[in-house]
Design a protein around this motif. Structure first.
Motif, mmCIF file in Angstrom:
data_model
loop_
_atom_site.group_PDB
_atom_site.id
_atom_site.type_symbol
_atom_site.label_atom_id
_atom_site.label_comp_id
_atom_site.label_asym_id
_atom_site.label_seq_id
_atom_site.Cartn_x
_atom_site.Cartn_y
_atom_site.Cartn_z
ATOM 1 N N TRP A 1 26.682 38.846 36.275
ATOM 2 C CA TRP A 1 27.519 39.844 37.158
ATOM 3 C C TRP A 1 27.173 39.926 38.312
ATOM 4 O O TRP A 1 27.841 39.941 39.279
ATOM 5 N N VAL A 2 25.921 39.793 38.624
ATOM 6 C CA VAL A 2 25.202 39.832 39.914
ATOM 7 C C VAL A 2 25.910 38.720 40.694
ATOM 8 O O VAL A 2 26.386 38.748 41.846
ATOM 9 N N ARG A 3 26.048 37.464 40.092
ATOM 10 C CA ARG A 3 26.473 36.465 40.854
ATOM 11 C C ARG A 3 27.988 36.429 41.046
ATOM 12 O O ARG A 3 28.229 36.109 42.053
ATOM 13 N N LEU A 4 28.786 36.721 40.005
ATOM 14 C CA LEU A 4 30.045 36.843 40.123
ATOM 15 C C LEU A 4 30.605 37.974 40.997
ATOM 16 O O LEU A 4 31.819 37.887 41.565
ATOM 17 N N MET B 1 38.869 37.125 41.906
ATOM 18 C CA MET B 1 37.881 37.097 40.503
ATOM 19 C C MET B 1 37.691 35.991 40.114
ATOM 20 O O MET B 1 38.149 35.441 39.161
ATOM 21 N N MET B 2 37.116 34.859 40.804
ATOM 22 C CA MET B 2 36.712 33.541 40.605
ATOM 23 C C MET B 2 35.559 33.471 39.758
ATOM 24 O O MET B 2 34.313 33.528 39.978
ATOM 25 N N THR B 3 35.804 33.032 38.413
ATOM 26 C CA THR B 3 34.957 32.888 37.371
ATOM 27 C C THR B 3 34.735 31.471 36.894
ATOM 28 O O THR B 3 33.732 31.279 35.849
ATOM 29 N N MET B 4 35.492 30.508 37.382
ATOM 30 C CA MET B 4 35.266 29.110 36.880
ATOM 31 C C MET B 4 34.140 28.374 37.754
ATOM 32 O O MET B 4 33.871 28.814 38.997
ATOM 33 N N ASP B 5 33.389 27.484 37.220
ATOM 34 C CA ASP B 5 32.094 26.887 37.831
ATOM 35 C C ASP B 5 32.435 25.321 38.149
ATOM 36 O O ASP B 5 33.411 24.799 37.525
#
Length: 331
Positions: free
Chosen positions: A260-263, A273-277
């Motif tokens: 969560w800190v990173r996202l 809300m970019m959540t792909m790596d």
């Protein structure tokens, strides 16, 4: 509903355009007349966001608390100063530039995702700060701008106008009331000490029999997570959303907090809300151009899981839609 990254970006926009200036406050809609009268003529001293709520400090120990809720939005017009910590002078996002994609990208809703500042939407020459999209105000618009639609609160300086529409909460508070409101909220990585916030989060989650899919949406447990981030955090951790918090291993709970800190940091920087790596530059551009390509499972009901190919499930949890993979997220 705007999630934590958007509210932090909105707060930064207020910091750039309002702190140190006096405002003319009014309630065109008529639902906040008394509160606007209290704020009218006061100087804005500071602004802070905690999770999904924003607090504007005015002189005379006066605060404005705003929770946008499901449908709230801020429309900015006039002189809009861009926060250099979010976007460079040409309006592009730092993280995207690092990936080698320098040109603006318009997504399928006509959004320039790279110049997004906390999810502004181009609307009648305004910049809408709610949950998606982008744009900058026109220089030739009427000043002060005409009131359009139901505006709960208008904050006007000599050069900038902010119109608040449809919030869940809009109220004047004392310093003690602000402190009491914030005390009820869970840790926010951009407000609280990250290490201390992690300990608070872990301690609360690991003693609760409540499913983790509900705990992540509980703003008293952790601040800022909404429907999109809930689904994505749980998938990224390969956690079944129905698992009671107390049954999760400590390392898994800590992993959720750290992710969560990173996202959240990525969301504040990019406005999305970019959540792909591990995306290639071309894949990154495609994801920024199409919202549904930014996520692992969110908004993918019935579509194959990007990892295992199983159909992504959709159910209701906590009165909100929950997307998850029944294979990848079952131990």
């Amino acid at each position: 509903m705007p999630e934590g990254h958007s509210v932090h970006r909105i707060a930064r926009q207020f910091d750039r355009n309002y702190v140190g200036r006096r405002v003319a406050a009014s309630s065109p809609q008529g639902r906040f007349v008394e509160g606007a009268a209290v704020l009218d003529g006061l100087e804005v001293l500071s602004v802070r966001a905690v999770g999904k709520q924003m607090f504007l400090e005015f002189e005379r120990d006066t605060w404005l608390r705003v929770h946008l809720g499901m449908y709230g939005a801020w429309d900015f017009s006039g002189e809009i100063l861009v926060d250099p910590t979010i976007a460079s002078a040409n309006g592009r996002m730092g993280q995207t530039n690092q990936r080698g994609t320098d040109d603006a990208v318009l997504d399928d809703a006509g959004e320039n995702s790279l110049s997004s500042i906390g999810a502004p939407r181009r609307a009648r020459g305004h910049v809408r700060m709610s949950e998606q999209t982008s744009g900058l105000t026109r220089e030739d618009e009427e000043w002060p701008p005409p009131v359009v639609g139901q505006v709960r609160l208008r904050l006007l300086t000599e050069v900038t106008c902010a119109d608040l529409r449809g919030p869940t909460a809009c109220q004047v508070q004392t310093p003690d009331e602000v402190a009491a409101t914030i005390a009820k909220l869970g840790p926010d990585p951009l407000v609280d000490d990250v290490a201390a916030g992690e300990e608070r989060f872990v301690e609360v989650v690991r003693r609760k029999p409540t499913p983790i899919g509900l705990l992540l949406m509980d703003q008293s447990v952790v601040s800022g997570i909404g429907n999109v981030y809930r689904a994505e955090l749980l998938f990224r951790a390969r956690v079944d959303p129905h698992t009671p918090g107390r049954d999760l291993p400590e390392d898994v709970v800590r992993g959720l907090w750290r992710d969560w800190v990173r996202l959240l940091a990525i969301g504040v920087e990019t406005g999305q809300m970019m959540t792909m790596d591990d995306l290639s530059p071309d894949e990154w551009r495609a994801a920024m151009a199409h919202r549904d390509d930014r996520h692992w499972v969110y908004h993918r009901a019935g579509l194959p899981c990007r990892v295992c190919g199983t159909s992504v499930l959709l159910e209701e949890m906590g009165a909100r839609k929950l997307y998850w993979c029944p294979v990848c997220q079952v131990a």
